[in-house]
Enzyme design. Structure first.
Site, PDB file in Angstrom:
ATOM      1  N   CYS A 136     -16.332  15.129  27.806  1.00  0.00           N
ATOM      2  CA  CYS A 136     -16.298  15.735  29.134  1.00  0.00           C
ATOM      3  C   CYS A 136     -15.568  17.075  29.115  1.00  0.00           C
ATOM      4  O   CYS A 136     -14.338  17.118  29.063  1.00  0.00           O
ATOM      5  CB  CYS A 136     -15.624  14.776  30.122  1.00  0.00           C
ATOM      6  SG  CYS A 136     -15.443  15.466  31.768  1.00  0.00           S
ATOM      7  N   CYS A 139     -13.288  17.752  32.078  1.00  0.00           N
ATOM      8  CA  CYS A 139     -12.001  17.046  32.013  1.00  0.00           C
ATOM      9  C   CYS A 139     -11.073  17.684  30.980  1.00  0.00           C
ATOM     10  O   CYS A 139      -9.881  17.849  31.239  1.00  0.00           O
ATOM     11  CB  CYS A 139     -12.204  15.583  31.590  1.00  0.00           C
ATOM     12  SG  CYS A 139     -13.576  14.753  32.371  1.00  0.00           S
ATOM     13  N   ASP A 140     -11.594  18.015  29.814  1.00  0.00           N
ATOM     14  CA  ASP A 140     -10.725  18.319  28.677  1.00  0.00           C
ATOM     15  C   ASP A 140     -10.796  19.761  28.173  1.00  0.00           C
ATOM     16  O   ASP A 140     -10.022  20.146  27.291  1.00  0.00           O
ATOM     17  CB  ASP A 140     -11.066  17.373  27.507  1.00  0.00           C
ATOM     18  CG  ASP A 140     -10.816  15.912  27.887  1.00  0.00           C
ATOM     19  OD1 ASP A 140      -9.910  15.668  28.708  1.00  0.00           O
ATOM     20  OD2 ASP A 140     -11.525  15.030  27.368  1.00  0.00           O
TER      21      ASP A 140
END
Ligand code: NAP
Length: 311
Positions: A136, A139-140
């Protein structure tokens, strides 16, 4: 087989969608039961820092966020079974849900079983998950400022992830197993025109290198058999997702990729059965959107139960 009391609401799944539905439904005094699965918590359980879930400016670990959601649902009276649903019968009412040899009955059901990211399936990928291996970018991605990154895959997701990652990364290498992208022409054009993105064709990842964190990848050209190493600090695997809907085949209408089709709001065509989160939403796939869907499905179920009082 053991029969049990008829519930108002059973929620299948315990990611952000299922647990948010449980928080809302338990506060509405529906005494919901969450069948959480043998690996409760959903995809956030394999995420490290979550920086984009509102309310946590200092960030929160994915597993910690799920523990807190579960505590919040339990506080208002949600019951839990940490086991997998083995089959469902949505053709009769109350609906029947089997967990091994236990058969549970419920007047309404929320399906929140999510989707699973597909992974390469190599040992080093598992070992370095959350330590440079991610599924992701949203997200990261921010953890890889000014660092080289590899994205694996040739579909729209891979290109979307790669384009997003160029905000942070020093360079993004897309490794694809063929010499032709599956992605749409417009995404391919955007990626080709981005100066930070380069492509490695006809290649598969043999190994992700690194002890504590990712340090590189070993790739193999499938046409020549040649192996080579590339230094990267992040590996984003974007080879598709699979909705967790096998047990609903023949019970709920699914699209060609297996996602549940909705009839408006969170309603499925089976009255009294609702779907929430990534199990139907393959577009947004965020913890916060799944949680939003959890709220929608709980309100829809609540209205349904009010309109269909128990005999
Ligand atoms: P996808 O279209 O199924 O693409 C998966 C890619 O991963 C393919 O290029 C595939 O290679 C590769 N792949 C699959 N298994 C692999 C393996 N074991 N090792 C290496 N490579 C592997 O999945 P997606 O990209 O997640 O897209 C899913 C759907 O969502 C699509 O309909 C897509 O258009 C849509 N989507 C749209 C957008 C957008 O419009 N912005 C963004 C994201 C997703 P092959 O090509 O060789 O099969």
């Amino acid at each position: 087989m053991m029969a049990e009391k008829v519930r108002n609401l059973i929620i299948i799944g315990s990611g952000p969608a299922g647990l948010t539905a449980a928080i809302y439904a338990s506060r509405a005094l529906l005494e919901p039961l969450v069948i959480a699965g043998r690996s409760p918590g959903g995809q956030l359980m394999i995420t490290s820092d979550v920086e984009n879930f509102p309310g946590f400016p200092e960030s929160i670990l994915g597993p910690d966020l799920m523990v807190r959601m579960r505590e919040q649902a339990a506080k208002f009276g949600t019951d839990f079974i940490d086991d997998d649903v083995t089959s469902v019968d949505f053709h009769s009412r109350p609906f029947a849900i089997s967990v091994g040899n236990r058969v549970l009955h419920s007047r309404a059901v929320i399906v929140a079983t999510g989707a699973s990211a597909l992974w390469l399936g190599i040992e080093s990928e598992k070992r370095l998950m959350g330590k440079g291996v991610s599924g992701c970018a949203t997200c990261d991605g921010a953890f890889f400022r000014n660092l080289p990154i590899a994205v694996i895959g040739g579909g729209d997701s891979a290109l979307e992830e790669a384009l997003f990652l160029t905000r942070f990364a020093s360079s993004v290498i897309i490794v694809h197993r063929r010499d032709e992208l599956r992605a749409s022409a417009i995404m391919a054009k955007k990626a080709r025109e981005n100066g930070k993105i380069s492509f490695i064709w006809d290649s598969v990842v043999k190994e992700i290198k690194g002890e504590k964190n990712v340090s590189g990848i070993v790739i193999k050209n499938v046409k020549t058999g040649t192996e080579s190493s590339i230094e990267v600090k992040g590996v984003f695997v974007a080879i598709g997702h699979k909705p967790n809907t096998e047990i609903f085949r023949g019970q709920l209408p699914l699209d060609e990729k297996g996602y549940i089709r909705l009839d408006g709001g969170s309603r499925t065509p089976v009255e009294g059965v609702f779907a929430s989160g990534d199990v139907h939403d393959h577009r947004y796939r965020q913890a916060v959107t799944a949680a939003g869907w959890g709220c929608v499905s709980a309100l829809d179920a609540q209205h349904y139960l009010e309109e269909h009082p128990a005999d």
